[in-house]
Design a protein around this motif. Sequence first.
Motif, PDB file in Angstrom:
ATOM      1  N   UNK A  52       0.804  -1.216   0.000  1.00 53.07           N
ATOM      2  CA  UNK A  52       0.000   0.000   0.000  1.00 53.07           C
ATOM      3  C   UNK A  52       0.847   1.281   0.000  1.00 53.07           C
ATOM      4  N   UNK A  53       2.149   1.154   0.066  1.00 49.93           N
ATOM      5  CA  UNK A  53       3.021   2.319   0.122  1.00 49.93           C
ATOM      6  C   UNK A  53       3.219   2.846   1.527  1.00 49.93           C
ATOM      7  N   UNK A  54       2.751   2.084   2.523  1.00 52.56           N
ATOM      8  CA  UNK A  54       2.969   2.475   3.916  1.00 52.56           C
ATOM      9  C   UNK A  54       4.416   2.211   4.307  1.00 52.56           C
ATOM     10  N   UNK A  55       4.861   2.916   5.330  1.00 53.35           N
ATOM     11  CA  UNK A  55       6.236   2.827   5.818  1.00 53.35           C
ATOM     12  C   UNK A  55       6.230   2.106   7.159  1.00 53.35           C
ATOM     13  N   UNK A  56       7.181   1.193   7.351  1.00 56.86           N
ATOM     14  CA  UNK A  56       7.294   0.519   8.641  1.00 56.86           C
ATOM     15  C   UNK A  56       7.961   1.455   9.642  1.00 56.86           C
ATOM     16  N   UNK A  57       7.302   1.656  10.773  1.00 58.41           N
ATOM     17  CA  UNK A  57       7.894   2.398  11.886  1.00 58.41           C
ATOM     18  C   UNK A  57       8.295   1.398  12.950  1.00 58.41           C
ATOM     19  N   UNK A  58       9.411   1.669  13.595  1.00 58.62           N
ATOM     20  CA  UNK A  58       9.803   0.844  14.730  1.00 58.62           C
ATOM     21  C   UNK A  58      10.168   1.740  15.901  1.00 58.62           C
ATOM     22  N   UNK A  59       9.781   1.280  17.071  1.00 60.70           N
ATOM     23  CA  UNK A  59      10.151   1.983  18.292  1.00 60.70           C
ATOM     24  C   UNK A  59      11.415   1.327  18.807  1.00 60.70           C
ATOM     25  N   UNK A  60      12.460   2.119  18.978  1.00 59.87           N
ATOM     26  CA  UNK A  60      13.724   1.592  19.485  1.00 59.87           C
ATOM     27  C   UNK A  60      13.534   1.072  20.898  1.00 59.87           C
ATOM     28  N   UNK A  61      14.251   0.036  21.237  1.00 57.66           N
ATOM     29  CA  UNK A  61      14.192  -0.537  22.583  1.00 57.66           C
ATOM     30  C   UNK A  61      14.531   0.525  23.627  1.00 57.66           C
ATOM     31  N   UNK A  62      13.889   0.434  24.766  1.00 59.30           N
ATOM     32  CA  UNK A  62      14.199   1.337  25.875  1.00 59.30           C
ATOM     33  C   UNK A  62      15.558   0.997  26.495  1.00 59.30           C
ATOM     34  N   UNK A  63      16.173  -0.118  26.100  1.00 57.61           N
ATOM     35  CA  UNK A  63      17.494  -0.522  26.590  1.00 57.61           C
ATOM     36  C   UNK A  63      18.632   0.067  25.751  1.00 57.61           C
ATOM     37  N   UNK A 131       2.381  -9.417  11.997  1.00 54.35           N
ATOM     38  CA  UNK A 131       2.389 -10.635  12.818  1.00 54.35           C
ATOM     39  C   UNK A 131       3.453 -11.633  12.358  1.00 54.35           C
ATOM     40  N   UNK A 132       3.936 -11.509  11.115  1.00 53.94           N
ATOM     41  CA  UNK A 132       4.991 -12.397  10.624  1.00 53.94           C
ATOM     42  C   UNK A 132       6.392 -11.886  10.929  1.00 53.94           C
ATOM     43  N   UNK A 133       6.481 -10.641  11.382  1.00 50.39           N
ATOM     44  CA  UNK A 133       7.787 -10.072  11.710  1.00 50.39           C
ATOM     45  C   UNK A 133       8.104 -10.388  13.168  1.00 50.39           C
ATOM     46  N   UNK A 134       9.288 -10.914  13.404  1.00 47.72           N
ATOM     47  CA  UNK A 134       9.724 -11.274  14.754  1.00 47.72           C
ATOM     48  C   UNK A 134      10.692 -10.199  15.228  1.00 47.72           C
ATOM     49  N   UNK A 135      10.268  -9.402  16.209  1.00 48.21           N
ATOM     50  CA  UNK A 135      11.086  -8.307  16.728  1.00 48.21           C
ATOM     51  C   UNK A 135      12.229  -8.836  17.590  1.00 48.21           C
ATOM     52  N   UNK A 136      13.413  -8.313  17.391  1.00 50.93           N
ATOM     53  CA  UNK A 136      14.547  -8.560  18.278  1.00 50.93           C
ATOM     54  C   UNK A 136      14.378  -7.594  19.440  1.00 50.93           C
ATOM     55  N   UNK A 137      13.945  -8.099  20.604  1.00 51.53           N
ATOM     56  CA  UNK A 137      13.538  -7.204  21.684  1.00 51.53           C
ATOM     57  C   UNK A 137      14.653  -6.322  22.234  1.00 51.53           C
ATOM     58  N   UNK A 138      15.905  -6.697  22.072  1.00 48.85           N
ATOM     59  CA  UNK A 138      16.995  -5.831  22.524  1.00 48.85           C
ATOM     60  C   UNK A 138      17.156  -4.607  21.617  1.00 48.85           C
ATOM     61  N   UNK A 139      16.566  -4.657  20.435  1.00 48.39           N
ATOM     62  CA  UNK A 139      16.673  -3.565  19.469  1.00 48.39           C
ATOM     63  C   UNK A 139      15.345  -2.858  19.226  1.00 48.39           C
ATOM     64  N   UNK A 140      14.247  -3.628  19.186  1.00 43.09           N
ATOM     65  CA  UNK A 140      12.967  -3.098  18.733  1.00 43.09           C
ATOM     66  C   UNK A 140      11.884  -3.342  19.781  1.00 43.09           C
TER      67      UNK A 140
END
Length: 182
Positions: A52-63, A131-140
């Motif tokens: 759809x032309x949307x952009x993925x946003x990620x919130x950086x880990x609080x660590x 739901x198919x993306x697996x976040x690396x919790x130390x980063x995302x």
Amino acid sequence: MLNNDHRANKTGELWDVYDENNKLTGRTHYRGDKLNVGDYHLVVNALIFNVQGSVLLQQRSFQKITYPGMWTTATGGSALTGETSELAIIRELHEELNLTVTRNQLQFVKKCRYADWIEDWYAIYVDESLSNMVRQESEVEAIRWATLSEAVQMSHNNDLDDCMLIQAKTKLFDSGNYQLHT
């Protein structure tokens, strides 16, 4: 989904050292140590777009040491010793989000130089649900899709280069230079 790698900021990574002409010097450098004047390390980032032309946003880990908890459009990190720019971003996308991409799917956008690092920017196009993306919790911390205008506003509010988003989307969608990742 989560990837439980807890190595936030990964001090001790070994990086190749580049000169002011973006050429390898044959020397290496440990992350966390100060680089010599005129030495650079390589950083890679990708801007991820969907059908759809949307952009993925990620919130950086609080660590994270830098910008903890900040929402960003960039996915990436530092290239490790022996990695090309392309191999580094392919690894980072897999580590941080479990995305498997090939070199052919990468659209180079821009090279930037800062005080002690060189940054290569790529755009990629994916047909992937969150739901198919697996976040690396130390980063995302979290991820979500946003409209281009939302992403530009967020980048502007965070003093990031919002023009990079426009360039990336144009290169992907207006040129037809994308290969779908499914």
